[in-house]
Every structure is written in C-alpha cells, then in structure tokens.
Write an enzyme that holds these catalytic residues in place. Sequence first.
Site: not given
Length: 236
Positions: A14-16, A47
């Site tokens: 997961g990430t945003t 990222k």
Amino acid sequence: MASDMDLNAPHSMGTTIIGVTYNGGVVLGADSRTSTGVYVANRASDKITQLTDNVYVCRSGSAADSQVVSDYVRYFLHQHTIQLGQPATVKVCANLVRLLSYGNKNMLETGLIVGGWDKYEGGKIYGIPLGGTLLELPFTIGGSGSSYLYGFFDQAWKEGMTKDEAEQLVVKAVSLAIARDGASGGVVRTVVINSEGVTRNYYPGDKLPLWHEELEPQNSLLDILNTAIPEPMNIQ
C-alpha cells in the site's frame, strides 16, 4: 507463529501517491511507508524518483517492480538526451513508462504517476495505472490510500491554483489518506516542478494535521496510557 499462516501468500502492498497541476507547474506528493503485509519494512522511504532534471515519477505497488521500471526509463532517457542534445519532454518520459508497463503487464504490479515541466507544454501530469494505460490528467491519485481521496479531490481541486495552494492540497490529501489507510504512513514528501526548477519539501509525521479520532503524537506508550480517555457522547 500461527500454524495456519501461509508464508507464500501474496503480500498486500500500500501507499498514497498524488500528482496535481497548477498555474505554472506541477506538484507531486507521496507518503513514506513501505509495507509487506502487516510489517512496515521502511517507514521513511522516498517514493518520488527522478527520471530527468525536469521530470519525476511517483511509485506505487511492488517496490521492486516500480524501481526497475524507473531505472530502465532513466537509462533510456539518458540515451535519448544524448542523441537529441536536449532534455526529453514530459510526454516522452510518460510514454517510455507506458511502453515498459504495457509490454510487461503480465509480470508487473505497479502503478505510476509521471509529472514534470518542459518548455513546449509546461507542467503535465500523466497516470500509468496497472496494465500500462497512459492518461493525461489535471490531477491523479494512486495507491491504496487513493480510495479515500476521490470525493475529496472532486470537491477540493480547482483549475488555476497557485503553487502554494497546490502543495497545501497535496499535503492535506496525503495526511487524510494516512489517517484512514493502514498501509500509508510516515512522512509526506513533495516535489514542485516548474520553469524555475525543482523544489523538494519534507513534512514530518508529527507536523501533519490530525483528523477524526487520530491521537496526538506521543513520546512514550506510557503517555498514551496516562492520557484521560474521553467519555462517550450521551445520545438522548
């Protein structure tokens, strides 16, 4: 260790990540949590990766897949710049990412956002989700935290924002995703790209706005245990 735990099961990642255009350039933003299932492998990862002097990419999904795509694209763009004698445009960078993502779509698990500025078209944002589709958009969001942000962006994004408005929007959106998404967390990193160059900014986790039911940052678990628990509301 629990006997029913399947160590070979696929790990959730997961990430945003966010890309926003504004009047004069683009702002890219991301959280910093790299997770392997329920284990946080890195709480301060970066990222947002540089492709050229004027183009960056936000990475989501498998860290290994997104890193190798970025490395290949950076190599090809270096050759492209030498051959043409000038920097690649944002569209060229995005198309190279799309070419690799689409050509290897059965093996890659990564969604990417390419953003940058060039003298021909100004600030541009491109989304390349799973499967390798190329989408030119005024703003785009990705990663597991994006599920919580679509309605927020529909309401908050507007055309012709200033640089400060766009960056504040990105920081606010990532902090909202961090509050709701267990796979997003850590700090917020932003990259602002315009005709003047590139500016990287960093917002530590304890300086981000707190949202509904979030706890204040504490130095010790004892501080949390000693904090008075609010009484539930009495509903008549």
